[in-house]
Every structure is written in structure tokens, then in C-alpha cells.
Design a protein around this motif. Structure first.
Motif, PDB file in Angstrom:
ATOM      1  N   ALA A 200       0.738  -0.552  -0.007  1.00 47.69           N
ATOM      2  CA  ALA A 200       0.121  -0.310   0.102  1.00 47.69           C
ATOM      3  C   ALA A 200       0.834   0.838   0.089  1.00 47.69           C
ATOM      4  O   ALA A 200       0.298   2.383  -0.760  1.00 47.69           O
ATOM      5  N   PHE A 201       2.196   1.259   0.311  1.00 45.74           N
ATOM      6  CA  PHE A 201       2.709   2.245   0.811  1.00 45.74           C
ATOM      7  C   PHE A 201       3.329   2.427  -1.026  1.00 45.74           C
ATOM      8  O   PHE A 201       4.322   3.685  -0.404  1.00 45.74           O
ATOM      9  N   LEU A 202       4.008   1.567  -1.644  1.00 48.78           N
ATOM     10  CA  LEU A 202       4.058   2.246  -2.936  1.00 48.78           C
ATOM     11  C   LEU A 202       3.632   1.501  -3.890  1.00 48.78           C
ATOM     12  O   LEU A 202       3.653   3.167  -5.147  1.00 48.78           O
ATOM     13  N   VAL A 203       1.906   1.885  -4.421  1.00 44.31           N
ATOM     14  CA  VAL A 203       1.462   1.081  -5.546  1.00 44.31           C
ATOM     15  C   VAL A 203       0.798   2.857  -5.724  1.00 44.31           C
ATOM     16  O   VAL A 203       0.565   3.390  -6.625  1.00 44.31           O
ATOM     17  N   GLY A 204       0.982   4.103  -4.532  1.00 42.74           N
ATOM     18  CA  GLY A 204       0.334   5.491  -5.078  1.00 42.74           C
ATOM     19  C   GLY A 204       1.315   6.233  -6.083  1.00 42.74           C
ATOM     20  O   GLY A 204       0.203   6.723  -6.635  1.00 42.74           O
ATOM     21  N   PHE A 205       2.447   5.346  -5.992  1.00 36.80           N
ATOM     22  CA  PHE A 205       3.583   6.102  -6.828  1.00 36.80           C
ATOM     23  C   PHE A 205       2.125   5.282  -8.000  1.00 36.80           C
ATOM     24  O   PHE A 205       2.103   6.586  -9.327  1.00 36.80           O
ATOM     25  N   ALA A 206       1.841   4.824  -8.057  1.00 37.50           N
ATOM     26  CA  ALA A 206       1.021   3.833  -9.580  1.00 37.50           C
ATOM     27  C   ALA A 206      -0.835   5.259 -10.126  1.00 37.50           C
ATOM     28  O   ALA A 206      -0.716   5.546 -11.107  1.00 37.50           O
ATOM     29  N   ASP A 207      -1.255   4.705  -9.223  1.00 37.67           N
ATOM     30  CA  ASP A 207      -2.361   5.955  -8.732  1.00 37.67           C
ATOM     31  C   ASP A 207      -3.390   6.315  -7.345  1.00 37.67           C
ATOM     32  O   ASP A 207      -3.215   5.497  -6.839  1.00 37.67           O
ATOM     33  N   LEU A 208      -3.940   7.140  -7.014  1.00 35.60           N
ATOM     34  CA  LEU A 208      -3.992   7.706  -6.110  1.00 35.60           C
ATOM     35  C   LEU A 208      -4.851   6.741  -5.198  1.00 35.60           C
ATOM     36  O   LEU A 208      -5.199   6.587  -4.310  1.00 35.60           O
ATOM     37  N   LEU A 209      -6.033   5.935  -6.445  1.00 34.71           N
ATOM     38  CA  LEU A 209      -6.668   5.782  -5.924  1.00 34.71           C
ATOM     39  C   LEU A 209      -6.098   4.393  -4.433  1.00 34.71           C
ATOM     40  O   LEU A 209      -7.275   3.769  -3.859  1.00 34.71           O
ATOM     41  N   LEU A 210      -5.182   3.598  -5.193  1.00 35.41           N
ATOM     42  CA  LEU A 210      -4.171   2.621  -5.099  1.00 35.41           C
ATOM     43  C   LEU A 210      -4.095   1.971  -3.575  1.00 35.41           C
ATOM     44  O   LEU A 210      -4.951   1.317  -3.156  1.00 35.41           O
TER      45      LEU A 210
END
Length: 457
Positions: A375-385
Motif C-alpha cells: 500500500a505504501f508503494l502502489v500510490g505512485f501508480a494511482d492515487l486510489l490504490l
């Protein structure tokens, strides 16, 4: 023949009236939160929702048409060198081969998503549908409103007036000029997208250096206030009763992370040069030692308002700028957003990246560290993740930390990241990645400590 002295006085009063009314409207649209139907919102978000509601079902098709127009116009313009096009359309449709490839890809991907053809990984509910059906239609309206209405906030002197008072604080804390305070509020209360659009316009006017505008956008770009509430409570599952404390923590974490990234690479190494070497002369105007702070603020605001455009020019420039963004920025968001979500949903790339994160989270005592790590890395792809990842976490403390970090580190490649890379703001992909990681490293322990102080577990 007597000299008419009324005209200068009338003009003087007219400029003061223009400054006050224009600035008040600007602040009202972008910065003043209020309750509407039991929810906290701001006027531009309410307008966006009101305009979108009657045509919501048609907006995804509008996105497909715009992507096709961008691809077709760019193919024709680039191959012919813009023959038959005026200067405005040439600036949009005569482009590089890389940009042309993105625009063609955006057209193809949006068609696949809209009609749900081709590989399901492209068009399913967690990839292409999020981008083309949910994200892009909201951006379609908010870009039009933001680019058209932002001059009310930026060009009528209100920013300069407040900036005089906040200059010492912002210079000390964030290495930014005081006038950046209003754009900061625009980003935090409105949205990071609005803040980036406004900062890009001001950077081109010579109001910020490369270093200042980079800190401003990457430090304060975040999710809009109404969206934060929805993402954290409705999607992330954070207890609604903690939201006020959540917002206070968000403010603390946002201030600290911005103070850090302003002082370390890569942003500390950015140039102090201005866009194309053109610095606004107003920035170097000599100070009058006899003026009070109020007089100085009023004089600077008056000078800015005197140069402010009229309503017809504001509307014309807003429409032209919006169309430019639709043709040049939207394809990037579509392509990067869809591919990033496909990588997240259908490949183990983020799971592999999160492997070294889990031991660090265990070391600081974060509950459910294994499930929380991606969860702390997927935000770089998309803000909802990050918020979608928090939904499956039981610990309210872990949800709290994920939602704080996911909000304050929003440099997602599906939206703000793509907009930044296409703008005149001098940041590279590696800058975005490094700042994202740096903000995450700083935000997580602060959010964890403050969550424990509140009694979350």
C-alpha cells in the motif's frame, strides 16, 4: 480649458474594485470550504459535480472522442508540418514522435476500454474503467473550470497581498516566497491538480524559480479536501470519528515532509533560474523603507490588479488552455494510468518491490505489516490504490497510517505525475520517484506515532 481630474480617480477606484471583487471570487471558488448536503466541499468541486451530473453517462464517450481527435490531429500535423494550421493548432498538433506515439496509444486504449474489446486486463473494472470511466470524466470538467477560473485567484492581487505577510514564514520553513501560500492552500483545499496548473502558469510568467516551483508542486500536491474524506472513510474504511484528528495529522505530516524535501536532493539541487530566463520585474522592485507592511501589500496587489485581464480575455484564454491540455496532457494520463494499473493488478511487480518494506514496517511495530507493505508503494501508480489496499486491513492504526501517507505523497503517474512531466515545471520521472519515496519514509513514522497518541490500534 479645465483639466479633467476625475478620470484618474475613477480609474484608481475601478482598479481597487477589480482587485477586491476578482480576488474574493477567486478565494471563494478555490479556497473556502463549506457544508453542502451534510458534506464539506468547496465551490469549484460543487460546480464540477453539478455540471457533470446530468451528462455523467456521456462523458466517457467525450474522452474517447478527444483522444481520437488528439491522435488524428497530431498524426496529420506532425506528418505535414502543420500545413494549413494556424500557430495555436501547430503548437498542439505538431509534436515529437514520442508524444505522437502516446497520443495514438491513448486513442487505441480508450476505444478498447469504452467498448470493452481486446485483452480484459486493459478494460476491466480495476484498470481501464477506473481511468476512462471514472477519473478522466471528472478531470474533463475540473480542468475547464480550473483553467478558466484560476486567473481570478492569481491575477487580481490577492495572492501578492497575502504573500507579503507570509513571506518570512514560508521562506524559513519551505524556502519559498510568501506568495506561494495561496497556491499551497489551493492545492491542499482544492486539489493537487489545480495547484499544479496554477503553479505552471505562474512559473511561465517568471514568478517562481525552477527550484521554488518544484518544491511547491511536489511538496503540496495532494488530494482535494472533499475527496480525502471519501477516499479515507468510504474506500479506506477509516473510522469517520477520527477524521478531524486525521486532518490535523495530515497538516503536520505535510509541513514536515515539505520542509525535508525542500532541503535535500533532488529538489535542493534544482536551479534558481527562471523560465526562459524571464523573471517578473515586480519581484525585484526596491522596497520602500517608509511603507508599512499593509501599504506594501496594497501597493503590490494594486499593481497586479492593474494588469489583470478582463472577463472576455479570461474566458478565451481559459478555453484555449483547456483544449491544449485535453490534447496534450490527457493522452499521457490515459496511457500511463492504464498501464500502471495493469502492472499493479496483473503482475507481481509491486509485490516484489514491497518485499524489503515489510521488515521495516515490522521493525517500527505497524500491525498487519505484510498486507500493508504494498500500500505504501502502489500510490505512485494511482492515487486510489493505497486506499483500496487499506480497505482489506483490519487495524484502524494501519489504515490511519496508509491513508495519511497515501494522501500526502500523491505524486501518482496516472494524474499529477503525468501532468507535471508534460508541464513546463522542470522535474523528471526520477525526481518524482525519489520525492515519493522520501516523503513516504518521513510520513510513515510520524503518522504511526500520532496514530498511537490518539489511541488507535
Amino acid at each position: 480649458m479645465a483639466t479633467d481630474t476625475s478620470h484618474p480617480q475613477q480609474r484608481h477606484a475601478h482598479i481597487w474594485f477589480k482587485m477586491i471583487i476578482g480576488s474574493l471570487f477567486g478565494f471563494g471558488f478555490f479556497m473556502i470550504p463549506f457544508q453542502w448536503n451534510g458534506e464539506l466541499t468547496i465551490l469549484i468541486s460543487l460546480l464540477q459535480a453539478t455540471i457533470s451530473a446530468p451528462v455523467k453517462g456521456s462523458l466517457p464517450m467525450v474522452i474517447v472522442v478527444l483522444m481520437a481527435l488528439s491522435a488524428g490531429g497530431s498524426l496529420l500535423g506532425t506528418l505535414t508540418g502543420g500545413a494549413g494550421m494556424n500557430r495555436y493548432f501547430k503548437s498542439i498538433f505538431v509534436t515529437t514522435w514520442v508524444s505522437l506515439a502516446f497520443r495514438l496509444a491513448a486513442a487505441v486504449l480508450s476505444i478498447l476500454v469504452y467498448w470493452k474489446v481486446g485483452p480484459e486486463a486493459i478494460w476491466n473494472d480495476y484498470t481501464g474503467q477506473i481511468i476512462v470511466v471514472e477519473l478522466m470524466p471528472s478531470l474533463l470538467v475540473i480542468f475547464l473550470l480550473a483553467t478558466t477560473l484560476l486567473p481570478l485567484l492569481l491575477d487580481f492581487g490577492g495572492v501578492e497581498f497575502i504573500g507579503v505577510y507570509l513571506q518570512p514564514l514560508f521562506k524559513t520553513m519551505f524556502r519559498l516566497p510568501g506568495r506561494a501560500s495561496v497556491l499551497t492552500a489551493t492545492s491542499w483545499i482544492g486539489s493537487g491538480t489545480n495547484g499544479i496548473i496554477a503553479a505552471n502558469l505562474d512559473y511561465k510568467k517568471g514568478l517562481y524559480s525552477a527550484r521554488e516551483v518544484s518544491i511547491l508542486c511536489l511538496g503540496f500536491g495532494t488530494i482535494s479536501m472533499p475527496a480525502v474524506f471519501i477516499y479515507t472513510t468510504s474506500i479506506g474504511g477509516l473510522d469517520v470519528g477520527t477524521f478531524l484528528y486525521f486532518f490535523f495529522t495530515l497538516f503536520v505530516v505535510g509541513v514536515v515532509t515539505t520542509m525535508v524535501i525542500a532541503r535535500v536532493p533532488p529538489l535542493s539541487l534544482k536551479s534558481d533560474e527562471y523560465y526562459m530566463g524571464k523573471k517578473d520585474p515586480m519581484l525585484d522592485a526596491p522596497e520602500d523603507a517608509t511603507q508599512t507592511k499593509w501599504q506594501k501589500a496594497a501597493a503590490i496587489a494594486y499593481e497586479k490588479a492593474e494588469k489583470a485581464p478582463g472577463l472576455p480575455k479570461i474566458l478565451k484564454n481559459g478555453v484555449l488552455t483547456t483544449f491544449d491540455l485535453y490534447m496534450t496532457v490527457f493522452p499521457l494520463i490515459v496511457v500511463i494510468g492504464i498501464l500502471a494499473l495493469v502492472a499493479t493488478e496483473f503482475t507481481p511487480v509491486f509485490q516484489y518491490i514491497a518485499v524489503p518494506v515489510e521488515p521495516l514496517l515490522n521493525a517500527i511495530g505497524l500491525p498487519e505489516a505484510q498486507d500493508a507493505a504494498p500500500a505504501f508503494l502502489v500510490g505512485f501508480a494511482d492515487l486510489l490504490l493505497p486506499f483500496l489496499a487499506a480497505e482489506g486491513i483490519e487495524s484502524q492504526l494501519t489504515k490511519f497510517v496508509i491513508c495519511i501517507t497515501g494522501t500526502v505523497t500523491v505524486i501518482c503517474m496516472s494524474e499529477t505525475g503525468a501532468i507535471l512531466l508534460k508541464s513546463a515545471i522542470p522535474v523528471r520521472f526520477v525526481d518524482l520517484l525519489l520525492v515519493f519515496l522520501l516523503k513516504t519514509v518521513v510520513a510513515v513514522p510520524i503518522a504511526l506515532v500520532m496514530g498511537r497518541l490518539y489511541g488507535l490500534s
